[in-house]
Design a protein around this motif. Structure first.
Motif, PDB file in Angstrom:
ATOM      1  N   LEU A  63       0.777  -1.093   0.024  1.00  0.00           N
ATOM      2  CA  LEU A  63      -0.050  -0.152   0.027  1.00  0.00           C
ATOM      3  C   LEU A  63       0.772   1.365  -0.002  1.00  0.00           C
ATOM      4  O   LEU A  63       0.679   2.216  -0.806  1.00  0.00           O
ATOM      5  N   GLN A  64       1.852   1.227   0.817  1.00  0.00           N
ATOM      6  CA  GLN A  64       2.388   2.509   1.013  1.00  0.00           C
ATOM      7  C   GLN A  64       3.722   2.910  -0.112  1.00  0.00           C
ATOM      8  O   GLN A  64       3.755   3.909  -0.664  1.00  0.00           O
ATOM      9  N   THR A  65       4.310   1.567  -0.377  1.00  0.00           N
ATOM     10  CA  THR A  65       5.579   1.923  -1.436  1.00  0.00           C
ATOM     11  C   THR A  65       5.030   1.655  -2.820  1.00  0.00           C
ATOM     12  O   THR A  65       5.221   2.487  -3.606  1.00  0.00           O
ATOM     13  N   THR A  66       4.375   0.494  -3.015  1.00  0.00           N
ATOM     14  CA  THR A  66       3.980   0.236  -4.442  1.00  0.00           C
ATOM     15  C   THR A  66       2.561   0.862  -4.803  1.00  0.00           C
ATOM     16  O   THR A  66       2.941   1.945  -5.942  1.00  0.00           O
ATOM     17  N   VAL A  67       1.794   1.260  -3.898  1.00  0.00           N
ATOM     18  CA  VAL A  67       0.483   1.751  -4.726  1.00  0.00           C
ATOM     19  C   VAL A  67       0.773   3.567  -4.515  1.00  0.00           C
ATOM     20  O   VAL A  67       0.585   4.301  -5.407  1.00  0.00           O
ATOM     21  N   LYS A  68       0.993   3.943  -3.281  1.00  0.00           N
ATOM     22  CA  LYS A  68       1.173   5.311  -2.963  1.00  0.00           C
ATOM     23  C   LYS A  68       2.463   6.008  -3.853  1.00  0.00           C
ATOM     24  O   LYS A  68       2.342   6.909  -4.522  1.00  0.00           O
ATOM     25  N   TYR A  69       3.793   5.444  -3.700  1.00  0.00           N
ATOM     26  CA  TYR A  69       4.831   6.025  -4.482  1.00  0.00           C
ATOM     27  C   TYR A  69       5.184   5.488  -5.870  1.00  0.00           C
ATOM     28  O   TYR A  69       5.210   6.286  -6.667  1.00  0.00           O
ATOM     29  N   VAL A  70       5.232   4.195  -6.097  1.00  0.00           N
ATOM     30  CA  VAL A  70       5.613   3.756  -7.309  1.00  0.00           C
ATOM     31  C   VAL A  70       4.436   3.964  -8.401  1.00  0.00           C
ATOM     32  O   VAL A  70       4.663   4.298  -9.392  1.00  0.00           O
ATOM     33  N   ILE A  71       3.266   3.707  -7.870  1.00  0.00           N
ATOM     34  CA  ILE A  71       1.962   3.896  -8.909  1.00  0.00           C
ATOM     35  C   ILE A  71       1.302   5.377  -8.980  1.00  0.00           C
ATOM     36  O   ILE A  71       1.424   5.931 -10.136  1.00  0.00           O
ATOM     37  N   ILE A  72       1.338   6.062  -7.870  1.00  0.00           N
ATOM     38  CA  ILE A  72       0.739   7.405  -7.889  1.00  0.00           C
ATOM     39  C   ILE A  72       1.774   8.482  -7.714  1.00  0.00           C
ATOM     40  O   ILE A  72       1.528   9.477  -8.574  1.00  0.00           O
ATOM     41  N   THR A  73       2.551   8.466  -6.951  1.00  0.00           N
ATOM     42  CA  THR A  73       3.369   9.849  -6.818  1.00  0.00           C
ATOM     43  C   THR A  73       4.309   9.974  -7.802  1.00  0.00           C
ATOM     44  O   THR A  73       4.544  10.912  -8.183  1.00  0.00           O
ATOM     45  N   LEU A  74       4.926   8.680  -8.315  1.00  0.00           N
ATOM     46  CA  LEU A  74       5.839   9.052  -9.309  1.00  0.00           C
ATOM     47  C   LEU A  74       5.221   9.741 -10.557  1.00  0.00           C
ATOM     48  O   LEU A  74       6.070  10.360 -11.607  1.00  0.00           O
ATOM     49  N   ASN A  75       3.776   9.630 -10.763  1.00  0.00           N
ATOM     50  CA  ASN A  75       3.280  10.476 -11.638  1.00  0.00           C
ATOM     51  C   ASN A  75       3.388  12.298 -11.516  1.00  0.00           C
ATOM     52  O   ASN A  75       3.481  12.750 -12.522  1.00  0.00           O
ATOM     53  N   ALA A  76       3.736  12.341 -10.389  1.00  0.00           N
ATOM     54  CA  ALA A  76       3.635  14.011 -10.130  1.00  0.00           C
ATOM     55  C   ALA A  76       5.351  14.433 -10.253  1.00  0.00           C
ATOM     56  O   ALA A  76       5.922  14.542  -9.412  1.00  0.00           O
ATOM     57  N   ASP A  77       5.735  14.224 -11.737  1.00  0.00           N
ATOM     58  CA  ASP A  77       6.973  14.717 -11.812  1.00  0.00           C
ATOM     59  C   ASP A  77       7.266  16.016 -12.404  1.00  0.00           C
ATOM     60  O   ASP A  77       6.213  16.464 -13.054  1.00  0.00           O
ATOM     61  N   ASN A  78       8.200  16.696 -12.099  1.00  0.00           N
ATOM     62  CA  ASN A  78       8.562  17.984 -12.440  1.00  0.00           C
ATOM     63  C   ASN A  78       9.805  17.972 -13.756  1.00  0.00           C
ATOM     64  O   ASN A  78      10.719  18.087 -13.264  1.00  0.00           O
ATOM     65  N   ASN A  79       8.994  17.888 -14.803  1.00  0.00           N
ATOM     66  CA  ASN A  79      10.061  17.617 -15.953  1.00  0.00           C
ATOM     67  C   ASN A  79      10.928  16.703 -15.697  1.00  0.00           C
ATOM     68  O   ASN A  79      12.254  16.437 -15.858  1.00  0.00           O
ATOM     69  N   GLY A  80      10.400  15.444 -15.137  1.00  0.00           N
ATOM     70  CA  GLY A  80      11.448  14.082 -15.298  1.00  0.00           C
ATOM     71  C   GLY A  80      11.947  14.152 -13.579  1.00  0.00           C
ATOM     72  O   GLY A  80      12.485  13.176 -13.121  1.00  0.00           O
ATOM     73  N   GLU A  81      11.791  15.294 -12.718  1.00  0.00           N
ATOM     74  CA  GLU A  81      12.226  15.239 -11.633  1.00  0.00           C
ATOM     75  C   GLU A  81      11.352  15.092 -10.576  1.00  0.00           C
ATOM     76  O   GLU A  81      10.133  15.494 -10.771  1.00  0.00           O
ATOM     77  N   GLY A  82      11.593  14.483  -9.421  1.00  0.00           N
ATOM     78  CA  GLY A  82      10.791  14.153  -8.046  1.00  0.00           C
ATOM     79  C   GLY A  82      11.453  14.563  -6.937  1.00  0.00           C
ATOM     80  O   GLY A  82      12.286  15.142  -6.664  1.00  0.00           O
TER      81      GLY A  82
END
Length: 653
Positions: A63-82
């Protein structure tokens, strides 16, 4: 960032997957060294705790690593940067001013985590030596390894970095094989995949809820996945995570399968004073190899946190959260940097942590409390990111609610750690928050009391001053750095410096403005000719991860303008001009000090006094802008905040 660069980041390749393994999974990848040990603690092994604990670990990673970060949060990139500052740079476009608070808290907590991760990772690995030398003092060994690690930062890590990927591949392979061997003897441990066992532990066991504080250690590196997105790319992270998670889960379940065979016993009875399930599942002949590999993996985990801290401080400087400090670039590799002050402060913090806690078991109490704060702050910013992206509220509401419940549960479970060592990282985080908030607030106050004037009102007098031979020439080219974002305005103090402080005659007056963008990588400039051959303004648009080397950049701008015949930089002195000698360039920087005439309320006065104290310890303006000190003039100006009313006096004869 160029389209080519972004394209490279989005590519999925075997090389990219290997680099991803070497760069970003060090923290989360070394968690098996201490998570199961922390879950059991000094209590007797209990099947409910083992199955419930490993079930909590699996669902936390899911839930925390896979869903929140790998699936959801990685979409919030600033020109490729996180990373949390990259996310803040995105959401500040919403103009919600208070979002500065979660950004500062999250960034500070992540830096505080960077001070505890190297000691706990290296200590957990080195303590494996106690299998052979039970009374060995590991403190000097750990500090020695950390010193070498921090010492080599100044030379760059490009050569060592090539070693990281294969080493971490070996590490994760070892995790999976060791765990798989144990699981093969007890497949029943896989019933812990059922979330019922996690629920059963949390609901029925008296210590169940607080075991979450130990469980949380398995996901503390999740924020690093997001922070290092720019180095690896979203696709490489997502694909490599499948392998990494599989190996982690196998190892956790392998440790659980082993422990279930010894229900009723303690870790001390199984492995001596420092019994660790991670080493207990190894065959005796393999333990020296396992200790060596674990130590190398811990060093790599530490390296990732150190590099991440440099990047974080660099971003904080660009966003006006941190005082200017010296940044060096030891290699040509883009994005790799070395910040001496941060490097040695981190080492000092790590050394003090090792000396204070001595054992990795004691450090577990200090670990996790700060990073869960960072995760909560990321969730807050992520909420506004999704709103900004016009995601439907019926998607946002359940996501934020679920992760709000999960992360606040982890937070309250970790609160128990406060008096046992958690106070250390919270104190560090509070110190960093104070510095960041003070710097940002002082910059805001200073900006609000800066007076600007229209350049058009001074064009005539500057043109006449430029040709007034009764005034000695100050420089052929006089350059001022300005904070004015408008091309038709300039600070009043700049005009005061040119016209009144000491009239400064120059052939051409240059005004330079540096604009830090919300995106990470961009180097653009714009030239505005305010008065032909007399007043020229240059605006640099730089990404928040770009180095500010104004001396080099300005030289390139002038060179380009000369080639385009937009300006003649030949000296105007007759003897030099006929020999095509270039004119001199003189930079004038203003340095503020707080005037005694300022009338401020107590908290503004405290902030400004603290700001000027920190400023004395930070990098000078000319070094921060990369200027040649031989051609820079520093002028001091009093900063008058809320000037007092005029004093009425009576004249007497």
């Amino acid at each position: 960032m160029s389209s080519a660069k972004k394209g490279h980041l989005s590519q999925l390749s075997l090389g990219g997957l290997l680099i991803t393994l070497g760069i970003i999974y060090g923290d989360i990848g070394t968690s098996p060294l201490y998570v199961m040990k922390a879950i059991i603690g000094g209590a007797a092994i209990n099947a409910d705790i083992i199955l419930g604990g490993v079930s909590c670990v699996f669902w936390t990673l899911t839930l925390q690593t896979t869903v929140k970060y790998v699936i959801i949060t990685l979409n919030a990139d600033n020109n490729g940067e996180g990373g949390i500052f990259a996310l803040y740079a995105l959401v500040r476009r919403t103009k919600v001013k208070w979002l500065i608070i979660p950004a500062i808290i999250g960034g500070s907590a992540l830096l505080a985590d960077g001070i505890i991760t190297p000691p706990i990772s290296v200590s957990s690995a080195i303590e494996g030596l106690r299998t052979y030398y039970p009374s060995i003092n590991t403190v000097p060994i750990v500090i020695g390894i950390l010193f070498v690690l921090f010492f080599i930062q100044q030379f760059g890590t490009s050569i060592v970095g090539k070693f990281f990927a294969p080493m971490m591949l070996i590490w994760f392979g070892m995790l999976g094989i060791l765990g798989g061997i144990q699981v093969f003897d007890n497949f029943e441990v896989f019933k812990a995949l059922n979330p019922y066992y996690a629920f059963h532990l949390l609901k029925l066991h008296p210590e169940g809820f607080y075991i979450l504080g130990a469980v949380f250690l398995c996901t503390t590196g999740a924020e690093a996945l997001y922070s290092d997105m720019g180095h690896c790319g979203r696709k490489n992270i997502r694909v490599s995570w499948i392998f990494v998670k599989s190996m982690l889960v196998l190892n956790y379940f392998g440790q659980a399968a082993y422990l279930l065979r010894f229900e009723g016993k303690t870790l001390v009875e199984l492995g001596g004073p420092n019994g660790n399930p991670f080493y207990l599942i190894m065959a005796d002949w393999f333990q020296p190899i396992g200790i060596t590999i674990a130590t190398l993996a811990a060093v790599i985990a530490s390296q990732a946190l150190i590099s991440g801290s440099f990047t974080l401080i660099n971003e904080a400087m660009r966003l006006n959260f941190w005082p200017k400090v010296t940044i060096k670039y030891p290699t040509e590799l883009k994005g790799q940097m070395y910040i001496p002050s941060v490097n040695w402060l981190l080492f000092l913090g790590c050394a003090l942590i090792v000396i204070h806690f001595e054992e990795s078991t004691n450090m577990e109490a200090a670990y996790g409390l700060a990073i869960v704060l960072c995760m909560i702050m990321t969730t807050i910013l992520l909420n506004f990111y999704m709103i900004m992206k016009r995601v439907k509220w019926y998607f946002i509401a359940p996501i934020i609610t679920i992760y709000g419940i999960i992360e606040f549960s982890f937070f309250f479970a970790n609160i128990k750690k406060f008096s046992h060592g958690g106070y250390v990282t919270i104190i560090i985080a509070l110190l960093l928050i104070t510095i960041m908030f003070t710097w940002f607030r002082a910059k805001t106050i200073s900006k609000s009391y800066t007076k600007f004037v229209k350049i058009n009102d001074y064009k005539k007098v500057l043109a006449e001053l430029s040709t007034d031979l009764t005034i000695p020439k100050y420089a052929t080219h006089l350059v001022y750095l300005t904070n004015s974002s408008r091309t038709d305005e300039i600070e009043e103090k700049v005009m005061y410096s040119i016209l009144q402080k000491r009239p400064k005659r120059a052939d051409i007056y240059w005004f330079i403005h540096v604009n830090i963008l919300n995106e990470p990588y961009k180097t653009e400039y714009k030239v505005t000719e305010i008065l032909h051959d007399d007043i020229i303004r240059v605006d640099f648009n730089l990404g928040f991860r770009e180095p500010t080397k104004i001396n080099i950049m300005f030289r390139e701008v002038v060179k380009n303008m000369v080639q385009n015949k937009e300006v003649d930089v030949t000296s105007r002195y007759a003897s030099l001009s006929k020999n095509n000698i270039l004119g001199d360039f003189k930079f004038v920087l203003s340095e503020k000090f707080l005037s005694n005439d300022s009338d401020m309320i107590w908290h503004e006065k405290l902030i400004m006094n603290t700001y000027f104290l920190i400023k004395k310890l930070s990098l000078s303006e000319e070094k921060a802008f990369g200027l040649d000190s031989s051609s820079v003039k520093i002028e001091k100006f009093p900063m008058v905040v809320n000037p007092p009313e005029s004093i009425c006096m009576k004249r007497i004869d």
